[in-house]
Design an enzyme around this catalytic site. Structure first.
Site, short mmCIF file in Angstrom:
data_model
loop_
_atom_site.label_atom_id
_atom_site.label_comp_id
_atom_site.label_asym_id
_atom_site.label_seq_id
_atom_site.Cartn_x
_atom_site.Cartn_y
_atom_site.Cartn_z
N ILE A 12 53.04 63.57 59.31
CA ILE A 12 52.44 64.63 59.89
C ILE A 12 53.15 65.48 60.84
CG2 ILE A 12 50.06 65.28 60.73
CD1 ILE A 12 49.11 62.37 60.30
N THR A 125 43.68 59.09 66.31
CA THR A 125 43.21 58.86 65.04
C THR A 125 41.68 58.17 65.05
OG1 THR A 125 43.46 56.94 63.25
CG2 THR A 125 44.24 56.16 65.62
N ASP A 126 41.24 58.35 64.00
CA ASP A 126 39.63 57.99 63.73
C ASP A 126 39.58 56.39 63.93
OD1 ASP A 126 40.63 57.05 61.43
OD2 ASP A 126 39.12 58.14 60.29
N GLU A 127 40.93 55.76 63.68
CA GLU A 127 40.76 54.10 63.83
C GLU A 127 40.23 53.70 65.16
OE1 GLU A 127 44.13 53.25 60.70
OE2 GLU A 127 43.68 51.92 62.01
N TYR A 153 47.53 48.25 66.28
CA TYR A 153 47.95 49.62 65.96
C TYR A 153 46.69 50.39 66.54
CZ TYR A 153 47.72 54.39 64.04
OH TYR A 153 47.36 55.71 63.91
N LYS A 157 46.44 52.84 69.96
CA LYS A 157 46.26 54.16 70.02
C LYS A 157 44.91 54.53 71.21
CE LYS A 157 47.55 57.15 67.86
NZ LYS A 157 48.91 58.01 67.95
N PRO A 208 49.18 46.63 44.45
CA PRO A 208 48.45 45.70 45.66
C PRO A 208 47.25 46.37 46.30
CG PRO A 208 50.39 46.44 46.46
CD PRO A 208 50.49 47.26 45.39
N VAL A 209 46.00 46.00 45.55
CA VAL A 209 44.67 46.49 46.27
C VAL A 209 44.40 45.14 47.25
CG1 VAL A 209 42.51 47.04 45.96
CG2 VAL A 209 44.38 48.06 44.63
N ASP A 275 43.37 39.91 51.38
CA ASP A 275 42.71 41.12 52.26
C ASP A 275 43.65 41.30 53.67
OD1 ASP A 275 41.35 43.10 52.88
OD2 ASP A 275 39.44 42.28 52.94
N ARG A 276 43.98 42.55 54.07
CA ARG A 276 44.30 42.75 55.38
C ARG A 276 43.58 41.88 56.57
NH1 ARG A 276 44.72 48.91 56.91
NH2 ARG A 276 46.83 48.81 56.05
N HIS A 279 40.50 43.86 58.37
CA HIS A 279 40.32 45.23 57.60
C HIS A 279 39.12 45.95 57.89
CE1 HIS A 279 41.43 46.71 53.33
NE2 HIS A 279 41.32 47.56 54.21
#
Ligand code: NAD
Ligand code: TDX
Length: 339
Positions: A12, A125-127, A153, A157, A208-209, A275-276, A279
């Protein structure tokens, strides 16, 4: 106007530098970037020799280097993009996230206090708001949504955002914060969903999903994010948080299928993987405040932005193939080591 842009060799930040050089040719921009695995000086090559642009290699958490830079350059505005930005890496190794995202932000804020700035802008971030349930499509993140983080993460933030608020209130530093949804577009590092899936599909490798691919993200074309930050610098109010997002919610699986379809590749490449951890299910920004206060609206529709992005990755294979091979990391030394 002299602006210090940190993290400008990343996704970005580099798009922001291009946007600002084009939109405000009278501004002077200085980019401070540590060139971690995610920073690629080749991205900035087209502007490296421009008279009103200067690149400085350095760590935002290196107090001495940052204070020296502020002392010699005296930036009027600081925009902090520099961060460790990948959630999966933060799950593997949180320490560097705290070092860069929290301590690095503190060092920049201290330098702003010492030398004085007209504005410090924190790219968040929206996270930081955590996630929303899939069965409540009526819920959105507003600027008043409490911080409620899931990953190291997002926690780092959120920590940085809280520090910014504290420096604004305690020291009266003129700070703005923006919290944007998921970005996509040119120069995104191919570890993030969209460029990773494009690169793997082109190489006929499995896609990888995570989990069942039902997680929802709110996608925004990177240039729309850059324009929002510019508007906040011009007309935003110190002490204010601005949410940025374009009401463009998509399930991961639908994005992956769209990429495969566009590239003429079979859905049999999709591979569902573990899965993460932790998640987040759904992110969704309510951008009413920035629309009403600053007149911002997204300009690029997802259908157009994703086509532009896929075309960009097709026409810039060298850029991302060098990254995948690790080749680009020696670039700085080769190009700038002896200068
Ligand atoms: P990126 O990982 O592509 O780039 C990060 C840049 O920061 C790299 O050039 C890297 O070399 C540099 N950097 C890292 N540590 C540094 C340090 N200690 N000192 C100096 N430079 C350092 O990240 P991105 O996707 O461009 O994200 C930029 C910012 O936007 C981050 O703060 C991120 O949290 C935020 N953000 C990203 C998204 C997204 O979808 N990518 C969405 C919302 C907010
Ligand atoms: O291989 C993958 N498979 C997969 O299913 C990857 C890399 C991701 N995913 C999923 C996880 C997420 O639900 O895709 C979604 C998007 O993942 P990322 O691209 O890693 O982004 P996300 O975790 O949503 O975080 C991003 O948006 C907010 C950025 O990386 C952050 O820097 C930003 O703050």
């Amino acid at each position: 106007m002299k602006i210090l842009i940190t993290g400008g060799a990343g996704f970005i930040g580099s798009n922001f530098i291009f946007y600002m050089l084009q939109t405000h040719p009278d501004y002077e921009l200085i980019c401070l970037d540590k060139l971690t695995y995610a920073g690629n000086l080749k991205t900035l090559e087209p502007v490296m020799k421009q008279a009103n642009f200067k690149f400085v290699k350095g760590d935002i958490a290196d107090r001495q280097a940052v204070f020296e830079l502020f002392g010699s350059e005296k930036p009027e505005v600081v925009v902090n993009f520099a961060a460790e930005s990948h959630v999966d890496r933060s799950i593997e190794n949180p320490g560097v996230f705290l070092q860069t995202n929290v301590i690095g932000t503190q060092v920049l804020l201290d330098a702003c206090r010492q030398f004085g700035v007209e504005r410090y802008h924190q790219v968040s971030t929206d996270e930081v708001y955590g996630d929303l349930p899939l069965d409540r499509p009526d819920l959105f993140f507003t600027e008043q949504t409490p911080l409620h983080t899931s990953s190291p993460y997002s926690a780092s933030k959120a920590g940085a955002d809280l520090l910014c608020n504290a420096y604004q209130r305690t020291y009266n530093l003129p700070i703005t914060i923006s919290r944007c949804s998921n970005n996509y577009g040119p120069y995104q590092f191919p570890e993030k969903l969209i460029p990773l899936m494009i690169a793997n599909a082109l190489a006929d490798k499995p896609l990888p999903v995570y989990g069942e691919g039902l997680n929802v993200r709110d996608w925004l074309y990177v240039e729309d994010h850059c324009r929002a930050i510019d508007l906040i610098l011009q007309n935003g109010e110190a002490g204010q948080v601005y949410n940025i997002g374009g009401h463009n919610e998509m399930r991961n699986i639908d994005i992956v299928k769209l990429i495969l379809k566009t590239l003429g590749k079979p859905e049999s490449l999709i591979t569902f993987v573990t899965d993460r951890k932790g998640h987040d299910m759904r992110y969704a920004i309510d951008p009413t405040f920035i629309h009403e206060k600053l007149g911002w609206l997204p300009e690029t529709r997802f259908a157009d932005g994703i086509q532009k992005t896929i075309e960009w990755y097709l026409s810039h294979k060298e850029w991302w193939q060098e990254i995948i091979s690790g080749e680009y990391q020696g670039y700085y030394e080769r190009m700038y080591g002896n200068r």
